[in-house]
Design an enzyme around this catalytic site. Structure first.
Site, PDB file in Angstrom:
ATOM      1  N   CYS A  47       1.199  -0.650   0.521  1.00 28.94           N
ATOM      2  CA  CYS A  47      -0.072  -0.165   0.034  1.00 28.94           C
ATOM      3  C   CYS A  47       1.175   1.707  -0.084  1.00 28.94           C
ATOM      4  O   CYS A  47       0.023   2.826   0.172  1.00 28.94           O
ATOM      5  CB  CYS A  47      -1.227   0.392   1.384  1.00 28.94           C
ATOM      6  SG  CYS A  47      -0.117   0.102   2.670  1.00 28.94           S
ATOM      7  N   TYR A  48       1.693   1.119   0.429  1.00 26.32           N
ATOM      8  CA  TYR A  48       3.148   2.580  -0.184  1.00 26.32           C
ATOM      9  C   TYR A  48       3.138   3.225  -1.022  1.00 26.32           C
ATOM     10  O   TYR A  48       3.836   2.423  -2.059  1.00 26.32           O
ATOM     11  CB  TYR A  48       4.439   1.748   0.975  1.00 26.32           C
ATOM     12  CG  TYR A  48       4.481   1.958   2.010  1.00 26.32           C
ATOM     13  CD1 TYR A  48       3.435   2.235   2.808  1.00 26.32           C
ATOM     14  CD2 TYR A  48       5.647   1.446   2.475  1.00 26.32           C
ATOM     15  CE1 TYR A  48       3.382   1.603   3.992  1.00 26.32           C
ATOM     16  CE2 TYR A  48       6.048   0.707   3.582  1.00 26.32           C
ATOM     17  CZ  TYR A  48       5.061   0.899   4.451  1.00 26.32           C
ATOM     18  OH  TYR A  48       5.001   0.700   6.078  1.00 26.32           O
TER      19      TYR A  48
END
Length: 317
Positions: A47-48
């Site tokens: 999710c980064y």
């Protein structure tokens, strides 16, 4: 890229901002220096960094790492890569209410995406990014067991989970004969927030390392990693004040001792913080964006605090 006599560094390089707030050239420079200085573990997540991306989705960090691996033949053999699953928003703007979660199907799909972006076939350590109460932890462990059984994932860990759920997960893993969770990743630094508050950016109810979580990890042999150990530079950068959640008399006392020890040793306060964490068996994650920050942190790993210094640091409350 690294000499045989270069000591292995226990510092983890956090790649959260690679590809978004940190451009690719700078990311590559940091990664190269990390390897040169004996770094081993790099930490990222699927999710980064969705909050900083144009698409509203994550994946940029893993994609940069994948291009770095491709551009540096052989470096994968010297690096251990950890990534996380479960926190990717289902659609832009849907986090935290609607995220991928930790069902077996979600974990499988997330890992497939991570492997594609990273350009690798094995993840050294897969983290459950944040707990998912909508899914029984036993079902999550069943999903992990498929991945570890197939050799796609070597180890599993948990971030932002209460100790009791980790214990339940480990018990189920033993029952089905799979690899149990053996690592904890939580927010931890030298200062402590006021009761009832959380550090900026930590929305997870069990994201800040408690005495119970640390004790559980020590007693059960879990490796412990700490994110945001340096308060984003606030220990040494006057332009970054210590967050107001840490504003209480106990912090004044701890900062006083920290300042004294740093001055006596000719170190930055942040270096003493890292040395203190390492002395407690906690592996700090550095998320800086400058080579000087990385070098300073790795230098701190060689600092050995005396018993008196550790006692003074621990006793300041």
């Amino acid at each position: 890229m690294t000499h045989l006599d270069t000591p292995v560094s226990p510092i983890v390089l956090g790649a959260m901002s690679f590809g978004t707030l940190v451009d690719e050239d700078t990311s590559f420079a940091l990664l190269d220096r990390f390897v040169e200085r004996g770094g081993v573990w790099i930490d990222t997540a699927d999710c980064y960094s969705f909050w900083a991306s144009e698409s509203g989705h994550g994946g940029a960090s893993e994609a940069v790492l994948g291009r770095w691996f491709a551009a540096r033949p052989g470096v994968r053999d010297r690096i251990r890569l950890s990534t996380k699953v479960g926190a990717e928003p289902l659609w832009p703007g849907s986090w935290p209410e609607h995220r991928a979660g930790l069902s077996p199907r979600a974990i499988h799909d997330a890992v497939s995406g991570s492997l594609d972006r990273l350009g690798i076939d094995t993840i050294d350590l897969l983290w459950l990014h944040q707990e998912d109460r909508a899914v029984p932890i036993e079902e999550t462990v069943d999903g992990l067991a498929v991945l570890t059984g197939d050799g796609i994932v070597r180890r599993v860990g948990a971030s932002n989970h209460p100790a009791w759920r980790i214990e339940r997960a480990r018990a189920h893993a033993r029952t089905i004969g799979s690899i149990p969770i053996d690592a904890f990743q939580l927010n931890s630094t030298y200062l402590r927030v006021r009761p009832g508050t959380r550090p900026p950016g930590v929305i997870h109810r069990f994201g800040v390392m408690s005495d119970e979580q640390h004790d559980y990890a020590v007693e059960n042999g879990l490796e412990t990693w700490a994110y945001t150990p340096l308060l984003s530079g606030a220990y040494d950068n006057d332009a970054k004040p210590v967050p107001e959640e840490y504003d209480h008399p106990g912090s004044d006392r701890r900062l006083r001792v920290l300042t004294e020890i740093a001055a006596d040793r000719g170190l930055e306060r942040g270096q003493v913080v890292l040395a203190w964490q390492l002395a407690r068996g906690i592996r700090p994650i550095l998320g800086g964006s400058r080579l000087s920050q990385l070098d300073t942190a790795i230098d701190a790993a060689s600092v050995i605090l005396t018993e008196d210094e550790r006692s003074r640091l621990d006793a300041a409350v």
